[in-house]
Design a protein around this motif. Structure first.
Motif: not given
Lengths: 415, 415
Positions: A281-287, A77-84
């Motif tokens: 999706t890349s967690t590196f890019a998401q974070a 679903e995606g990295y939660q802090p990015l979804r926020e």
């Protein structure tokens, strides 16, 4: 080898590949390597405007704050802090009551389109798109077997009356729209039409896909609220609304961060499809993106970008009017990356976008003819000119070359 | 609203979704949040072993050397310096004459599988996979409408004689194999069988997909050369070979960097499909990976990882033998992240993996029952135990809990 079947390369491909062809744009792009050419053909933002230092610092924080999260497998679903952060970004643009759980992060908004296709389209299903529309959407949906129907547009976006008639006639699986500064049209769907689109979706129970990568790239006043934001005014319409967002045009395409907002059941199915498409999706890019958005630099970065694109759009529009005059017709865009124009053939000048594109490359300037942006019934006199990556002086020189190409075309036509 | 069609959530989904179901593993993973549970259920590498400093420095170099390349749109085929590094990496593992242009970068090797499905599978096509095989492969191919046939395996990998018979019977579109330390089987395809697989591919003109995410995670001697490396010995076999590689298990899953090697025509079609799936893999992640590989730290990082996993595999195997004795049967793996075991039911003990998994969670230890790893005809007595993310002491405690769960199951069975 004498066996009758021993010819190599006899791999049998999937039937769906026969639905698409290699992009005409790709062939044109091969010519762009020529030295000295001025390219108005790109669909890219200007890399010189990227907030490299901001992204570098964000990446650094992502790796120092929680390296395991940035480098390990993550939730589909995606990295939660990015979804926020993305939900907060949408809230800042008038989208009320959007929980982080109501969106998923996608590998660019291109993947959101792919997941929509995978989730909704069975071979033979009809889908309505604008004519013209985003090239990669046409091909993406066709790979899932969609039969595309085009709804006409003008400078105020899609013709809602015609859209309603097409929905009644074709009962499409869904309708795909780029309401703000679409690629290639640059058109801006008016507030009144936006309301009518939402009412139409609800009344005809037709899902609407709103693709919105360019809405933040406005030159004067902000565009009307997105369909997603407006859906609060039309009770029940959000049940029929899908929204694709992207950081590609406002922060960096290379991060490949997009997102999809959709009704819960559809979102769950899109997550399942994404699990088997790229896991996440890349967690590196998401974070990195999450840290960047949290750092609060986006608004200032966007303000800088808007000023530059506005100036370039102005320069391109003015040059086209003064150099090509009555031979070309267009509406000056209020945002985005493109001018969408039509050759009028006035004075017997070339009115074929494809022919002019070839002559233009010979004169040292490139653009994309309009044809591939139509799923059907192309208007061959159209062309897409991007002002995003060329400074005002080079734009003027490019248009002067375009005028020479048009003249060459005209003279060739007279012979 | 009184209109008869006014029920919300009446969105019609694509037929292909009826082919798959929510993963049984996902349901189990929801239980793992319980405090104190020892998880042997994961499929992840240990984040504590990631070379964070190396990746941080590589990312820094990527942004300082060529920020525009790291943050702008990139070629669908992949970032050229990364393609060069990956070709060099493969050359170091015995793959001769592989040009960078013969591979494309994918968003994790999961996307390579997705592109293979999209490129090759028409609904109803048959595909042969190992029984058991990687869960996400099963679902990925089913979403494209594949009918999956399973070929049996033992500790030496797939049974080539049975595979040949299945190919003759079913004429599959292709065969999917994980020759080295597969998930979940941990099996290692022997050198002799590898040669026979290549000959079989050539003789029957059947494409073979070699998925190789774990080949570098060996504990003692390196495994036999990959099918791709060996193809040089079987003239013409490379025309029938697809190879999926990944940095997820050896560097970081969060980068989402995989790659696909395939014959030229197939690779071109996979690129076209990728263009409409996600345009390209994050250039930020690609440039970081390219810098990391160029920096030459991978070999040392891998050497450290191998030592740790070897020790944990040893601890898990020894504990299973001493605590569960005749109630469990397995071959000690020579690499990878998993022990694949079978409950024997000896002494009347539980022989149902699914039932044991539920009792095990109650005892504070988790693993994955084998059932979902079979595309058909599951062996319900099987289980997958990962040793990757748990230290030796916790592994021993986990297996003690597993023994208590087995005893509880045995006693429950006697009542």
């Amino acid at each position: 080898m004498s066996a009758p079947h021993a010819t190599p390369n006899a791999i049998r491909f999937a039937d769906r590949l026969s639905q698409v062809e290699t992009s005409a744009i790709r062939e044109l792009f091969k010519l762009l390597g020529q030295p000295g050419i001025i390219s108005l053909a790109g669909g890219f933002p200007d890399a010189a405007l990227f907030d490299v230092e901001g992204i570098r610092a964000a990446s650094e924080r992502a790796l120092s704050t929680d390296p395991a999260a940035a480098l390990q497998y993550g939730a589909t679903e995606g990295y939660q802090p990015l979804r926020e952060q993305l939900a907060a970004l949408m809230a800042g643009k008038g989208v009320q009551g959007l929980a982080p759980e109501q969106l998923i992060v996608t590998t660019g908004s291109q993947q959101a389109l792919d997941l929509i296709g995978k989730t909704l389209i069975s071979p033979g299903d009809k889908v309505i798109v604008e004519g013209p529309t985003f090239l990669a959407t046409i091909q993406c949906f066709r790979l899932y077997g969609a039969q595309l129907i085009t709804a006409p547009i003008d400078a105020d976006g899609v013709d809602v009356q015609r859209l309603e008639a097409l929905i009644a006639e074709h009962r499409p699986k869904f309708v795909y729209l780029v309401p703000s500064f679409g690629n290639p049209s640059g058109a801006l769907l008016s507030l009144e039409r936006r309301r009518r689109v939402l009412e139409l979706a609800l009344r005809t129970q037709t899902p609407i896909v709103e693709d919105d990568p360019y809405g933040d790239l406005y030159f004067g006043a902000a565009p009307p609220p997105s369909l997603l934001a407006l859906s609060a005014e039309v009770a029940g319409s959000r049940d029929w609304l899908l929204h694709c967002g992207s950081l590609s045009k406002v922060l960096s395409p290379g991060l490949r961060i997009g997102w999809l907002v959709a009704p819960p059941e559809l979102l769950a199915k899109a997550v399942m499809c994404k699990q088997f498409s790229d896991a996440h999706t890349s967690t590196f890019a998401q974070a990195t993106a999450a840290q960047y958005l949290q750092g609060g630099r986006l608004a200032a970065a966007l303000a800088r970008v808007r000023v530059v694109y506005a100036e370039r759009a102005q320069a391109l529009g003015a040059a086209l009017r003064s150099e090509l005059g009555a031979a070309i017709d267009f509406v000056q865009p209020q945002g985005g990356l493109f001018i969408w124009a039509r050759l009028t053939g006035a004075g017997g000048a070339c009115a074929d976008g494809q022919a002019l594109a070839q002559r233009a490359v010979q004169q040292g300037v490139a653009f994309v003819p309009g044809r591939p942006f139509y799923a059907c019934d192309p208007d061959l006199a159209t062309l897409r000119l991007s002002f995003a990556t060329v400074d005002a002086e080079r734009i003027r020189e490019g248009v002067a070359r375009l005028a020479r190409a048009l003249k060459a075309g005209w003279e060739a036509g007279r012979k």
